[in-house]
Design an enzyme around this catalytic site. Structure first.
Site, short mmCIF file in Angstrom:
data_model
loop_
_atom_site.label_atom_id
_atom_site.label_comp_id
_atom_site.label_asym_id
_atom_site.label_seq_id
_atom_site.Cartn_x
_atom_site.Cartn_y
_atom_site.Cartn_z
N SER A 74 0.87 -1.18 0.00
CA SER A 74 0.00 0.00 0.00
C SER A 74 0.90 1.22 0.00
O SER A 74 2.08 1.14 0.37
CB SER A 74 -0.86 -0.01 1.27
OG SER A 74 -1.48 1.23 1.49
N TYR A 86 -2.34 -0.19 10.52
CA TYR A 86 -2.28 -0.55 9.10
C TYR A 86 -0.96 -0.08 8.49
O TYR A 86 -0.28 -0.82 7.77
CB TYR A 86 -3.48 0.04 8.36
CG TYR A 86 -3.55 -0.33 6.90
CD1 TYR A 86 -3.73 -1.65 6.52
CD2 TYR A 86 -3.46 0.64 5.91
CE1 TYR A 86 -3.81 -2.01 5.17
CE2 TYR A 86 -3.54 0.30 4.56
CZ TYR A 86 -3.70 -1.03 4.20
OH TYR A 86 -3.77 -1.37 2.87
C1 8X3 Z 1 -4.98 1.62 1.09
C2 8X3 Z 1 -4.42 3.00 1.06
O1 8X3 Z 1 -4.55 5.31 2.13
O2 8X3 Z 1 -6.21 3.69 2.85
O3 8X3 Z 1 -4.01 0.65 1.13
O4 8X3 Z 1 -3.93 3.50 3.55
S1 8X3 Z 1 -4.80 3.88 2.47
#
Ligand code: 8X3
Length: 264
Positions: A150, A163
């Protein structure tokens, strides 16, 4: 349907060509499902891996992919996956797509359970399946480990929390593995998408709150769609095998960074 076969693009086409074969995790929706569709359309044999049997079967019926129900966070499931995949023939590409985000809490108040779950699927899930299939990938003489990270693996943003941390870790698994495999016939490819409007990514992140999920994309002129990323995945996998696309960051034109998005 075009044909993807051992020897394509490498200049070493043999007398007996065989279809290339890929394993795609997180295949039941979004980027994973789009990747299965794209690779099948390009003539690959594909094993589509996900937890949800009903969605997987529908995808298999539509594409001719082989469905394999498994959870990448389970040692037992991945052991079975390896048996079934390697029992079915050589495997040339692993697309580590299973993953996702949970919540946008600040670090100070982030849920340890959410962080743990994100590390389990994004980091350890990728590690587990990669470790398990690496011998088979290497044995083909032209293997690919593709890691779907990502833009959250390349920078951060407030609320990115677990994340961002997990995707940074996942990215470094790919970077480290590339160093460790140098000289071996296995490419390690990272694809790092920014804002991709899929059915489930933001919905999952916000615990099923559709209004909050929709707000992520509100007013954005043309966020990426899953097919855009599948296109990039297919392109990297179909370069001549001496060409390793180390890392590809892909954003919609309307997104200049993790924190700067043009909205009408
Ligand atoms: C997704 C991009 O900006 O939501 O992997 O982290 S974000």
């Amino acid at each position: 349907m075009t044909s993807a076969a051992v020897g394509d693009g490498s200049g070493t086409t043999g007398t007996t060509e065989r279809a290339l074969r890929a394993v795609v995790t997180g295949a039941s929706s979004g980027i994973g499902a789009a990747t299965v569709r794209r690779l099948r359309a390009e003539g690959w044999d594909v094993v589509a891996v996900a937890r949800r049997a009903d969605r997987l079967q529908a995808l298999a019926d539509a594409t001719g992919a082989v469905p394999l129900v498994a959870d990448v966070t389970s040692d037992d499931d991945v052991a079975r996956l390896v048996r079934e995949v390697t029992g079915g023939g050589p495997v040339h590409a692993l697309v580590n797509n299973a993953g996702g985000a949970l919540g946008t809490d600040p670090v100070e108040s982030g849920s340890l359970d959410d962080w743990r779950a994100m590390f389990e699927v994004n980091v350890l899930g990728t590690l587990r399946v990669t470790q398990a299939l690496l011998p088979a990938l290497r044995a083909t003489g032209r293997g690919d480990v593709l890691v779907l990270t990502s833009t959250a693996a390349h920078g951060t943003y407030p609320g990115g929390g677990g994340y961002v941390a997990a995707k940074h870790a996942e990215r470094q698994i790919a970077a480290t593995l590339r160093l460790e495999l140098v000289g071996q016939p296995v490419r390690v490819i990272e694809i790092a998408p920014g804002m991709v409007h899929t059915e489930e990514f933001s919905l999952t992140r916000f615990g099923g709150d559709q209004a909050r999920a929709d707000a992520v994309y509100a007013g954005v002129d043309a966020p990426l769609v899953a097919q855009d990323i599948a296109d990039a995945i297919a392109w990297t996998l179909t370069r001549p095998h001496h060409v390793n696309i180390d890392s590809m960051v892909i954003r919609p034109r309307a997104q200049a960074s993790n924190t700067l998005v043009a909205r009408s």
